[in-house]
Design a protein around this motif. Structure first.
Motif, PDB file in Angstrom:
ATOM      1  N   TYR A  19      19.251  10.964 -49.336  1.00  0.00           N
ATOM      2  CA  TYR A  19      18.222  12.483 -49.008  1.00  0.00           C
ATOM      3  C   TYR A  19      17.306  12.236 -48.339  1.00  0.00           C
ATOM      4  O   TYR A  19      16.818  12.858 -47.485  1.00  0.00           O
ATOM      5  CB  TYR A  19      17.997  12.846 -50.567  1.00  0.00           C
ATOM      6  N   CYS A  23      16.196  14.149 -44.820  1.00  0.00           N
ATOM      7  CA  CYS A  23      14.952  14.546 -44.887  1.00  0.00           C
ATOM      8  C   CYS A  23      14.058  13.989 -43.531  1.00  0.00           C
ATOM      9  O   CYS A  23      13.540  14.949 -42.848  1.00  0.00           O
ATOM     10  CB  CYS A  23      14.044  14.433 -45.904  1.00  0.00           C
ATOM     11  N   ASN A  26      15.338  15.514 -40.434  1.00  0.00           N
ATOM     12  CA  ASN A  26      14.976  16.984 -40.273  1.00  0.00           C
ATOM     13  C   ASN A  26      13.761  17.375 -40.802  1.00  0.00           C
ATOM     14  O   ASN A  26      13.085  18.610 -41.013  1.00  0.00           O
ATOM     15  CB  ASN A  26      15.994  17.994 -41.322  1.00  0.00           C
ATOM     16  N   GLY A  28      11.755  16.952 -42.961  1.00  0.00           N
ATOM     17  CA  GLY A  28      11.639  17.412 -44.484  1.00  0.00           C
ATOM     18  C   GLY A  28      10.784  16.690 -45.372  1.00  0.00           C
ATOM     19  O   GLY A  28      10.362  15.704 -44.919  1.00  0.00           O
ATOM     20  N   ARG A  30      10.329  14.915 -49.618  1.00  0.00           N
ATOM     21  CA  ARG A  30      11.097  14.365 -50.628  1.00  0.00           C
ATOM     22  C   ARG A  30      10.416  14.463 -51.881  1.00  0.00           C
ATOM     23  O   ARG A  30       8.956  14.567 -51.880  1.00  0.00           O
ATOM     24  CB  ARG A  30      11.353  12.803 -50.380  1.00  0.00           C
ATOM     25  N   ASP A  33      11.522  18.747 -55.104  1.00  0.00           N
ATOM     26  CA  ASP A  33      11.814  20.131 -54.524  1.00  0.00           C
ATOM     27  C   ASP A  33      13.090  20.770 -54.912  1.00  0.00           C
ATOM     28  O   ASP A  33      14.104  20.395 -54.627  1.00  0.00           O
ATOM     29  CB  ASP A  33      11.842  20.100 -53.037  1.00  0.00           C
ATOM     30  N   SER A  35      14.284  23.507 -54.181  1.00  0.00           N
ATOM     31  CA  SER A  35      15.138  24.134 -53.368  1.00  0.00           C
ATOM     32  C   SER A  35      16.105  23.186 -52.403  1.00  0.00           C
ATOM     33  O   SER A  35      16.903  23.883 -51.894  1.00  0.00           O
ATOM     34  CB  SER A  35      14.270  24.884 -52.343  1.00  0.00           C
ATOM     35  N   GLU A  36      16.051  22.085 -52.518  1.00  0.00           N
ATOM     36  CA  GLU A  36      16.811  20.967 -51.846  1.00  0.00           C
ATOM     37  C   GLU A  36      17.338  20.081 -52.805  1.00  0.00           C
ATOM     38  O   GLU A  36      17.515  18.791 -52.618  1.00  0.00           O
ATOM     39  CB  GLU A  36      15.862  20.322 -50.785  1.00  0.00           C
ATOM     40  N   ALA A  37      17.620  20.508 -54.078  1.00  0.00           N
ATOM     41  CA  ALA A  37      18.299  19.351 -55.175  1.00  0.00           C
ATOM     42  C   ALA A  37      19.571  19.335 -55.153  1.00  0.00           C
ATOM     43  O   ALA A  37      20.175  19.904 -54.540  1.00  0.00           O
ATOM     44  CB  ALA A  37      17.820  20.162 -56.435  1.00  0.00           C
ATOM     45  N   THR A  38      19.658  18.227 -55.703  1.00  0.00           N
ATOM     46  CA  THR A  38      21.303  17.788 -56.206  1.00  0.00           C
ATOM     47  C   THR A  38      21.794  18.425 -57.307  1.00  0.00           C
ATOM     48  O   THR A  38      20.899  18.297 -58.366  1.00  0.00           O
ATOM     49  CB  THR A  38      21.474  16.381 -56.390  1.00  0.00           C
ATOM     50  N   ARG A  66      14.173  12.479 -55.967  1.00  0.00           N
ATOM     51  CA  ARG A  66      14.418  14.048 -55.739  1.00  0.00           C
ATOM     52  C   ARG A  66      14.576  14.664 -57.200  1.00  0.00           C
ATOM     53  O   ARG A  66      15.147  14.089 -57.863  1.00  0.00           O
ATOM     54  CB  ARG A  66      15.151  14.220 -54.669  1.00  0.00           C
ATOM     55  N   LYS A 322       6.796  26.446 -57.924  1.00  0.00           N
ATOM     56  CA  LYS A 322       8.252  26.038 -57.833  1.00  0.00           C
ATOM     57  C   LYS A 322       9.121  25.323 -59.008  1.00  0.00           C
ATOM     58  O   LYS A 322      10.236  25.304 -59.045  1.00  0.00           O
ATOM     59  CB  LYS A 322       8.562  25.371 -56.405  1.00  0.00           C
TER      60      LYS A 322
END
Length: 325
Positions: A19, A23, A26, A28, A30, A33, A35-38, A66, A322
């Motif tokens: 991850y 990130c 992109n 991003g 770390r 978050d 919204s971008e979780a496993t 993460r 969040k």
């Protein structure tokens, strides 16, 4: 089944480990978050990624950075669970507390008996029942929380003695149900209980809290804000496990189960001058302070102000929008 779960352990581990590089590629961010979780699923029927909750936790790599959301399908999970210190940013998410139940029966040592132990930071639990079914007679912890920046939403914690070992760190409990008979919210954390229902099943003179603050300079203590406090018989709001025990009830309903004296000194009058036991604008038949022990406090507006917001646990920094379901 073993081959499938072994594959999922490898897959989850790779996803989390890769991850940070994804990130960076992109632009991003770390860490934590949602919204971008496993996301992985635990399901006893075999339709998930894992059959057991602990197996899903074990699949998270050490030093995780993460958010990992472990979605637990309805069922009664009979297992002892540990979220170790080196696995932060884990969320255990049930469907609702009435049908997603983690249960065990154990007693004895306060650190050995918990059904669930949270040792990691940045943990979230939601829509779960965590219980220890041992019963009366010995310490039988349902949940131990020793990580920092930990939050629980719409959960139930059930046992008799030492139900919730609120051990260390900064914690937030929202709309939770906590049940026990003796010292059933105990430990030395800095915790805010907001809109929770606390219910004593003690038959006589049980203490709800046993806060363990050891020094007047420590920033730990329990705050019950907008809560409902009930019981089946006479109960004390708390007694001092620690020399400088600190507990505040504010804007909370206190039922007739609360004994008129309110607080108990654990047979040590020397603690009267050190403990900080406060009440502020509580209501209900148990809120009458006319017979309260003289070493408890009716807080003024200015005295109560520091306890009436998430700032009391530094929550304005880590209870981000969040993170709240």
């Amino acid at each position: 089944m073993k081959m499938r779960e072994g594959f999922m352990v490898v897959l989850v581990g790779l996803a989390i480990l890769l991850y940070p590089w994804i990130c960076r590629a992109n632009n991003g961010s770390r860490g934590g978050d949602a919204s971008e979780a496993t996301r992985v699923v635990v399901d006893q029927s075999g339709n998930g990624d894992f059959w057991r909750i602990q197996d899903a936790i074990n699949a998270v790599p050490s030093g995780n950075a993460r958010q990992v959301i472990i979605s637990i399908k309805p069922g009664t999970y009979r297992e002892k669970i540990v979220v170790p210190e080196n696995k932060p940013f884990i969320t255990l998410s049930g469907t609702k507390s009435s049908n997603t139940i983690i249960t065990w029966s154990d007693s004895g040592g306060i650190f050995d008996s918990p059904t669930v132990s949270i040792l990691a930071s940045d943990f979230i639990g939601r829509d779960l029942t965590i219980q220890n079914t041992f019963g009366v007679g010995e310490r039988a912890v349902a949940l131990r929380v020793a990580g920092d920046q930990v939050a629980f939403y719409r959960c139930q914690f059930l046992s008799y003695q030492d139900t919730l070992l609120d051990d260390a760190g900064r914690h937030y409990y929202w709309n939770c149900y906590i049940e026990g008979g003796t010292d059933f919210i105990c430990g030395d954390a800095a915790s805010l209980f907001e809109k929770c229902h606390v219910h004593s099943i003690s038959q006589e003179n049980g203490a709800i809290t046993a806060q363990h603050r050891q020094s007047g300079t420590d920033d730990t203590g329990y705050v019950f804000l907008g809560c409902k406090i009930t019981g089946v018989n006479g109960s004390f709001l708390g007694r001092p496990w620690g020399e400088y025990s600190r507990v505040v009830f504010a804007h909370s309903y206190l039922s007739s189960a609360i004994l008129p004296q309110g607080w108990e000194d654990w047979d040590d009058q020397k603690k009267h001058s050190n403990v900080y036991y406060g009440e502020y604008k509580c209501f209900g038949p148990g809120a009458n302070r006319s017979e309260r022990v003289d070493w408890s406090r009716s807080l003024s507006d200015s005295e109560a102000a520091p306890f009436l917001a998430k700032a009391s646990i530094g929550g304005q920094g880590w209870l981000r929008r969040k993170r709240t379901p």
